[in-house]
Design a protein around this motif. Structure first.
Motif, mmCIF file in Angstrom:
data_model
loop_
_atom_site.group_PDB
_atom_site.id
_atom_site.type_symbol
_atom_site.label_atom_id
_atom_site.label_comp_id
_atom_site.label_asym_id
_atom_site.label_seq_id
_atom_site.Cartn_x
_atom_site.Cartn_y
_atom_site.Cartn_z
ATOM 1 N N GLU A 96 -51.738 100.310 109.495
ATOM 2 C CA GLU A 96 -50.600 101.217 109.631
ATOM 3 C C GLU A 96 -49.508 100.802 108.651
ATOM 4 O OE1 GLU A 96 -49.279 101.575 113.656
ATOM 5 O OE2 GLU A 96 -50.995 102.840 114.222
ATOM 6 N N LEU A 97 -49.084 101.748 107.822
ATOM 7 C CA LEU A 97 -48.030 101.501 106.848
ATOM 8 C C LEU A 97 -46.686 101.932 107.423
ATOM 9 C CD1 LEU A 97 -49.835 102.703 103.597
ATOM 10 C CD2 LEU A 97 -49.850 100.450 104.667
ATOM 11 N N ALA A 98 -45.634 101.246 107.015
ATOM 12 C CA ALA A 98 -44.315 101.446 107.621
ATOM 13 C C ALA A 98 -43.700 102.783 107.242
ATOM 14 C CB ALA A 98 -43.382 100.315 107.218
ATOM 15 N N THR A 99 -43.036 103.408 108.210
ATOM 16 C CA THR A 99 -42.223 104.599 107.981
ATOM 17 C C THR A 99 -40.768 104.174 107.787
ATOM 18 O OG1 THR A 99 -41.955 104.847 110.376
ATOM 19 C CG2 THR A 99 -43.707 106.128 109.324
ATOM 20 N N VAL A 100 -39.965 105.066 107.199
ATOM 21 C CA VAL A 100 -38.548 104.769 106.999
ATOM 22 C C VAL A 100 -37.763 106.073 107.083
ATOM 23 C CG1 VAL A 100 -38.715 104.952 104.483
ATOM 24 C CG2 VAL A 100 -36.848 103.650 105.499
ATOM 25 N N LEU A 101 -36.584 106.031 107.699
ATOM 26 C CA LEU A 101 -35.743 107.215 107.801
ATOM 27 C C LEU A 101 -35.051 107.485 106.467
ATOM 28 C CD1 LEU A 101 -34.542 109.343 109.862
ATOM 29 C CD2 LEU A 101 -32.545 107.844 109.941
ATOM 30 N N VAL A 102 -35.130 108.730 105.985
ATOM 31 C CA VAL A 102 -34.456 109.148 104.760
ATOM 32 C C VAL A 102 -33.346 110.120 105.161
ATOM 33 C CG1 VAL A 102 -34.695 110.268 102.518
ATOM 34 C CG2 VAL A 102 -36.565 108.882 103.436
ATOM 35 N N THR A 103 -32.104 109.705 104.988
ATOM 36 C CA THR A 103 -30.970 110.518 105.417
ATOM 37 C C THR A 103 -30.530 111.452 104.305
ATOM 38 O OG1 THR A 103 -30.221 108.705 106.828
ATOM 39 C CG2 THR A 103 -28.642 110.453 106.372
ATOM 40 N N ARG A 104 -30.500 112.751 104.615
ATOM 41 C CA ARG A 104 -30.026 113.753 103.669
ATOM 42 C C ARG A 104 -28.926 114.585 104.339
ATOM 43 N NH1 ARG A 104 -35.863 114.223 102.450
ATOM 44 N NH2 ARG A 104 -36.294 112.960 100.588
ATOM 45 N N ALA A 105 -28.845 115.862 104.007
ATOM 46 C CA ALA A 105 -27.680 116.659 104.408
ATOM 47 C C ALA A 105 -27.877 117.492 105.672
ATOM 48 C CB ALA A 105 -27.273 117.576 103.258
ATOM 49 N N SER A 106 -29.006 117.338 106.374
ATOM 50 C CA SER A 106 -29.258 118.190 107.548
ATOM 51 C C SER A 106 -28.745 117.588 108.847
ATOM 52 C CB SER A 106 -30.758 118.477 107.675
ATOM 53 O OG SER A 106 -31.466 117.292 107.990
ATOM 54 N N THR A 107 -28.135 116.404 108.788
ATOM 55 C CA THR A 107 -27.598 115.776 109.996
ATOM 56 C C THR A 107 -26.139 115.402 109.779
ATOM 57 O OG1 THR A 107 -28.508 113.649 109.230
ATOM 58 C CG2 THR A 107 -29.797 114.880 110.845
ATOM 59 N N ALA A 108 -25.352 115.518 110.857
ATOM 60 C CA ALA A 108 -23.928 115.174 110.797
ATOM 61 C C ALA A 108 -23.458 114.815 112.194
ATOM 62 C CB ALA A 108 -23.118 116.348 110.248
ATOM 63 N N ALA A 109 -22.288 114.218 112.268
ATOM 64 C CA ALA A 109 -21.708 113.852 113.565
ATOM 65 C C ALA A 109 -21.506 115.103 114.405
ATOM 66 C CB ALA A 109 -20.382 113.128 113.355
ATOM 67 N N VAL A 110 -21.743 114.957 115.705
ATOM 68 C CA VAL A 110 -21.573 116.090 116.610
ATOM 69 C C VAL A 110 -20.111 116.528 116.614
ATOM 70 C CG1 VAL A 110 -21.133 114.688 118.666
ATOM 71 C CG2 VAL A 110 -22.142 116.959 118.919
ATOM 72 N N ARG A 111 -19.882 117.834 116.711
ATOM 73 C CA ARG A 111 -18.524 118.352 116.705
ATOM 74 C C ARG A 111 -17.785 117.956 117.984
ATOM 75 N NH1 ARG A 111 -19.077 124.598 114.504
ATOM 76 N NH2 ARG A 111 -19.195 124.118 112.280
ATOM 77 N N ARG A 112 -16.527 117.601 117.853
ATOM 78 C CA ARG A 112 -15.707 117.300 119.019
ATOM 79 C C ARG A 112 -15.560 118.560 119.871
ATOM 80 N NH1 ARG A 112 -12.295 112.721 118.744
ATOM 81 N NH2 ARG A 112 -12.649 111.495 116.844
ATOM 82 N N GLY A 113 -15.505 118.323 121.169
ATOM 83 C CA GLY A 113 -15.316 119.448 122.075
ATOM 84 C C GLY A 113 -16.597 119.996 122.675
ATOM 85 N N THR A 114 -17.751 119.616 122.093
ATOM 86 C CA THR A 114 -19.021 120.049 122.687
ATOM 87 C C THR A 114 -19.388 119.111 123.810
ATOM 88 O OG1 THR A 114 -20.376 118.677 121.203
ATOM 89 C CG2 THR A 114 -19.776 120.878 120.423
ATOM 90 N N ARG A 115 -20.211 119.578 124.716
ATOM 91 C CA ARG A 115 -20.608 118.738 125.854
ATOM 92 C C ARG A 115 -21.323 117.491 125.380
ATOM 93 N NH1 ARG A 115 -23.622 121.946 130.521
ATOM 94 N NH2 ARG A 115 -23.734 119.783 131.210
ATOM 95 N N SER A 116 -22.063 117.609 124.287
ATOM 96 C CA SER A 116 -22.823 116.465 123.792
ATOM 97 C C SER A 116 -21.955 115.410 123.140
ATOM 98 C CB SER A 116 -23.872 116.941 122.786
ATOM 99 O OG SER A 116 -24.859 117.690 123.430
#
Length: 336
Positions: free
Chosen positions: A312-332
């Motif tokens: 098994e070869l290692a995986t790694v997270l590649v961060t691009r532009a599809s993720t961001a901090a959750v907006r304030r005011g949402t339940r999450s």
């Protein structure tokens, strides 16, 4: 004075290979790894082994097979360059076949890399009966644990994807998994659950959906998640093609990525970089998997012993532009 003639068995023992491997070198076969060939050639020369005229003929051209699920499979296309690179090192060509490992049976393939999602018992029996060496790539190897296989750290990748979203403040995270029959899909889903548990977040069954590893599968599952009374602010899709379907579901519902919805995929196919915005995803080392699978196949052709059937070869997270901090005011955005 009597001169003792060096035997093939003695050469093989000193080289640490099977007698058949020495025989292949003597007979000009191309399916011997370059380093092994050089080692044997040096021993033959040092021992003064006399070759027959037949054994001096030039090496023949050899071919191995790469079998993929579909003719246009993005996974197969991503693995192919690694397979071709490693095959070329030993002077071998590569033929690509789609859907059916049993197509190898009537044409006498030297060996095959099987980049398929599943290998049936009947197909496995046919390959074994014809003594066709093969190495599995992706998830099929987990269903045939005694067969040589090359995979990736799917569980760790699932953990990394979900941990990334949690670190951005997301608490209501959807997960789109692949079919349960596929071991990698189960491992990625388990990694997702483990990351939620480590963060003290409840595993809400309503947020777990299953779909085919396709754009359509991702679209259908994401549409159901986004239609919930309390929809997720982030979705982890277990495949980049599924993630593309999530993008379409978000667009249809009037959501922006990553403003309204963060998305993480799995695989890091070239497709991931072409999406708008480019996709944050878990990279599988697909090129390296192809190289490793082919080199493992060459070892089998050389009758070399494998230290372990599964790599098994290692995986790694590649961060691009599809993720961001959750907006304030949402339940999450609040505490779990």
């Amino acid at each position: 004075m009597t001169t003792t003639r060096t035997t093939l068995a003695e050469i093989a023992a000193e080289a640490g290979v099977a007698v058949s491997t020495v025989s292949k070198v003597l007979n000009g076969h191309s399916d011997v790894a370059a380093a092994t060939r050089v080692r044997i050639e040096r021993l033959l020369s040092r021992r003064g082994y006399r070759r027959s005229p037949v054994a001096r003929r030039p090496a023949r051209t050899g071919v191995i097979d790469l079998v993929v699920d579909e003719p246009d499979s993005p996974w197969g296309l991503a693995v192919l360059p690694g397979v071709a690179e490693a095959a070329e090192e030993s002077g071998l060509g590569v033929l690509v076949s789609a859907r059916r490992p049993d197509i190898l049976l009537p044409r006498g393939s030297q060996g095959a890399v099987l980049a398929v999602s599943a290998l049936t018992d009947r197909q496995r029996t046919g390959l074994d009966r014809r003594a066709i060496p093969f190495v599995l790539v992706h998830g099929a190897g987990q269903a045939h644990r005694d067969a040589p296989s090359i995979g990736a750290t799917d569980f760790a990748g699932g953990c990394a994807a979900t941990e990334h979203l949690i670190a951005l403040g997301h608490r209501r995270i959807g997960m789109i998994g692949g079919p349960d029959r596929l071991p990698p899909a189960r491992a990625r889903r388990a990694g997702h659950g483990a990351a939620l548990g480590a963060a003290g977040l409840p595993a809400d069954p309503e947020l777990i959906r299953t779909g085919d590893l396709t754009h359509a599968g991702g679209l259908e599952a994401a549409a159901a998640l986004l239609a919930l009374p309390d929809p997720p602010t982030a979705i982890f899709a277990a495949d980049d093609l599924q993630a593309g379907g999530v993008y379409e579901a978000a667009r249809r519902s009037g959501r922006t990525i990553p403003g309204d919805l963060s998305v993480v995929g799995f695989g890091d196919l070239p497709y991931a970089r072409w999406l708008a915005p480019p996709l944050t995803t878990v990279r599988q080392p697909l090129h390296e998997m192809g190289v490793t699978a082919t080199r493992t196949l060459l070892r089998l052709l050389n009758d070399e012993r494998l230290e372990s059937p599964r790599v098994e070869l290692a995986t790694v997270l590649v961060t691009r532009a599809s993720t961001a901090a959750v907006r304030r005011g949402t339940r999450s955005a609040g505490s779990p």
